[in-house]
Structure formats: C-alpha cells, structure tokens
Design a protein around this motif. Structure first.
Motif, short mmCIF file in Angstrom:
data_model
loop_
_atom_site.label_atom_id
_atom_site.label_comp_id
_atom_site.label_asym_id
_atom_site.label_seq_id
_atom_site.Cartn_x
_atom_site.Cartn_y
_atom_site.Cartn_z
N ILE A 1 -47.17 -13.23 18.02
CA ILE A 1 -47.69 -12.37 19.07
C ILE A 1 -48.68 -11.38 18.46
O ILE A 1 -48.42 -10.78 17.42
CB ILE A 1 -46.55 -11.61 19.77
CG1 ILE A 1 -45.59 -12.61 20.45
CG2 ILE A 1 -47.10 -10.62 20.79
CD1 ILE A 1 -46.22 -13.41 21.56
N LYS A 2 -49.81 -11.21 19.12
CA LYS A 2 -50.86 -10.35 18.58
C LYS A 2 -50.49 -8.88 18.74
O LYS A 2 -50.28 -8.41 19.86
CB LYS A 2 -52.18 -10.65 19.30
CG LYS A 2 -53.37 -9.89 18.76
CD LYS A 2 -54.66 -10.46 19.31
CE LYS A 2 -54.75 -10.33 20.81
NZ LYS A 2 -56.01 -10.86 21.34
N PRO A 3 -50.40 -8.13 17.64
CA PRO A 3 -50.12 -6.69 17.74
C PRO A 3 -51.38 -5.93 18.11
O PRO A 3 -52.47 -6.50 18.18
CB PRO A 3 -49.65 -6.35 16.32
CG PRO A 3 -50.41 -7.31 15.45
CD PRO A 3 -50.53 -8.59 16.25
N GLU A 4 -51.23 -4.62 18.32
CA GLU A 4 -52.39 -3.81 18.67
C GLU A 4 -53.40 -3.74 17.53
O GLU A 4 -54.61 -3.73 17.76
CB GLU A 4 -51.94 -2.40 19.05
CG GLU A 4 -51.20 -2.31 20.38
CD GLU A 4 -50.90 -0.89 20.76
OE1 GLU A 4 -51.35 0.05 20.05
OE2 GLU A 4 -50.20 -0.69 21.77
N GLU A 5 -52.90 -3.69 16.30
CA GLU A 5 -53.78 -3.59 15.15
C GLU A 5 -53.60 -4.80 14.23
O GLU A 5 -52.48 -5.14 13.87
CB GLU A 5 -53.51 -2.30 14.37
CG GLU A 5 -53.82 -1.04 15.17
CD GLU A 5 -53.69 0.22 14.34
OE1 GLU A 5 -53.58 0.10 13.10
OE2 GLU A 5 -53.67 1.31 14.93
N TYR A 6 -54.69 -5.43 13.89
CA TYR A 6 -54.67 -6.58 12.99
C TYR A 6 -56.06 -6.73 12.39
O TYR A 6 -57.02 -6.10 12.83
CB TYR A 6 -54.25 -7.86 13.73
CG TYR A 6 -55.19 -8.25 14.85
CD1 TYR A 6 -56.25 -9.11 14.63
CD2 TYR A 6 -55.02 -7.72 16.13
CE1 TYR A 6 -57.12 -9.46 15.65
CE2 TYR A 6 -55.87 -8.05 17.16
CZ TYR A 6 -56.93 -8.92 16.91
OH TYR A 6 -57.79 -9.25 17.93
N ILE A 7 -56.14 -7.57 11.37
CA ILE A 7 -57.42 -7.82 10.70
C ILE A 7 -57.68 -9.31 10.67
O ILE A 7 -56.79 -10.10 10.36
CB ILE A 7 -57.40 -7.25 9.26
CG1 ILE A 7 -57.27 -5.73 9.29
CG2 ILE A 7 -58.66 -7.65 8.50
CD1 ILE A 7 -57.09 -5.11 7.91
N GLU A 8 -58.90 -9.69 10.99
CA GLU A 8 -59.32 -11.08 10.87
C GLU A 8 -60.14 -11.25 9.59
O GLU A 8 -61.11 -10.52 9.37
CB GLU A 8 -60.15 -11.51 12.07
CG GLU A 8 -59.37 -11.65 13.35
CD GLU A 8 -60.18 -12.33 14.44
OE1 GLU A 8 -60.17 -13.57 14.50
OE2 GLU A 8 -60.81 -11.60 15.23
#
Length: 233
Positions: free
Chosen positions: A38-45
């Motif tokens: 599940i995609k959290p509010e903060e992430y890095i690609e």
C-alpha cells in the motif's frame, strides 16, 4: 541486514513498526517490496540502489518503490539486493495475501531476495476456527498439499503446519534465521490459540531439525506490539 516478510496477517504493520523502531535508534532504514505494498503518504521513487547514496536518512524509514496507483511495486530484484550497501536495515515485503490472515503460496512465490539474512513469517490468529476458503489466500492449494477441501476448518495445529511447511509459508526461507509472528491476538482466547500454535511450531521445527527461530505473539490493538528486536540483531 535484509529482513524479508512473508505470509499473511499483518506484514505491513509489522514491517513499519520494526522500521520505525530502528530508525529512531539512528539506523539507516529502508522499507521496500518485491511485490506490492500500500502506498504511504511519503515515499521515494528511484531506478537503482546506487541512488540511495543521495537519500537523506532521518528518524523515519525511507520507503522505496514504483508508483502504480494505489500501491507501490518493486524495483528490479537485482537492485533490491543491493539496498543493504547503502542502508543499515532493509525491510522487504516479499509476499502478498490480499489482506487475508494466512497464505499458501503458488509457484514463484514468495519473492525473497537471495541475500536475505532473516525471514519473518506472519499470520493472523483470526484464521483459526474458520473455513480455509474464507481466511486463506490461495486456499485451493491446500487440497494438493494437505488434503483439505474448501470447507476444512483450520485448527491451531493446521496453522502451524502451514507456517512451517516448506511448500507453504516456509517456502523459500531455506533455513534462514526465522521469526514467526502471530498477529491480531487481541483477546485472552486469541492468546491461548496463539500459544497452542507456538507449541506446534516448536514440534514441527524440531522434527525438521530447524533451531534458529523464535515465535512472537502480537496485538497492535491491545498493547502487545512487537518487541523481539534483539532477535533481529
């Protein structure tokens, strides 16, 4: 250190709980997946592990993945294997269970990086006492592996069989240091069931000559959060 989580019943919650603990201790922590999370509010690609050299680690885990809508998907597993060159602890959700508490993987599952140091095998106690068709992801494989039909009601012994069978949730663990986590033990009755599962896990592991493991019983709703951090380090 790379820690891979497999099975069902609380992998993501456990992964973030562990990640935040070590990040608060000053460790460089990465959370990622070899499937989807599940995609959290903060992430890095990023496209490669080497890009982690430029990432600023603070007192929270850095979540890495590819944006595919509601979820994050994995980078190439070759890149995931190299994350530990740039972080102290890498937590990998290496399996999916469609939010069901227990799972029997198909061919090609789970996707555990080969340089994983520790495996965490998860289940939710709410699988026990219910029909396998209601609570087990890929339950149809139980017919071939255990001879159970879709109406089979899971006992505590059955749950331990799934957790420790090399064709089921122990698949791909390959005798790595292993932590079995029984989640959602919110009531006294749940704890009683979990202790029975722990008993059977120990029996089955002893029968298979496997000693490098621990069982943790958790409830994030009832002040029984994960606490076996020393086993992980």
């Amino acid at each position: 250190m790379i820690i891979s989580l497999v099975g069902g019943g609380g992998k993501t919650t456990t992964m973030f709980y562990i990640g935040r603990y070590f990040a608060k201790k000053g460790k460089k922590v990465v959370i990622t997946t070899t499937t989807h999370i599940i995609k959290p509010e903060e992430y890095i690609e990023i496209d490669s592990a080497k890009e982690l050299e430029k990432v600023e680690f603070k007192d929270e885990p850095v979540v890495i993945g590819k944006d595919v809508g509601e979820k994050l998907s994995s980078l190439d597993i070759i890149e995931v294997r190299d994350f530990n060159k740039y972080a102290d602890i890498v937590l990998v959700e290496a399996d999916g269970a469609k939010r069901l508490p227990i799972k029997i993987p198909r061919e090609g599952e789970p996707v555990i990086p080969e340089n994983t140091d520790i495996c965490i095998v998860c289940m939710g106690i709410d699988a026990v006492g219910k029909k396998i068709s209601e609570k087990c992801f890929r339950y149809e494989r139980a017919v071939k592996l255990f001879g159970w039909d879709e109406n089979h009601v899971l006992s505590t012994e059955d749950a331990a069989k799934i957790l420790t069978d090399e064709r089921a949730e122990f698949k791909g663990v390959n005798n790595r240091k292993t932590l079995f986590i029984i989640n959602k033990t919110d009531t006294e009755e749940d704890v009683k069931k979990a202790l029975e599962i722990e008993k059977y896990i120990k029996i089955f592991c002893e029968a298979n000559g496997f000693k490098n493991f621990k069982v943790s019983i958790t409830s994030y709703n009832n002040n029984r959060e994960f606490c076996d951090f020393e086993f992980l380090v």
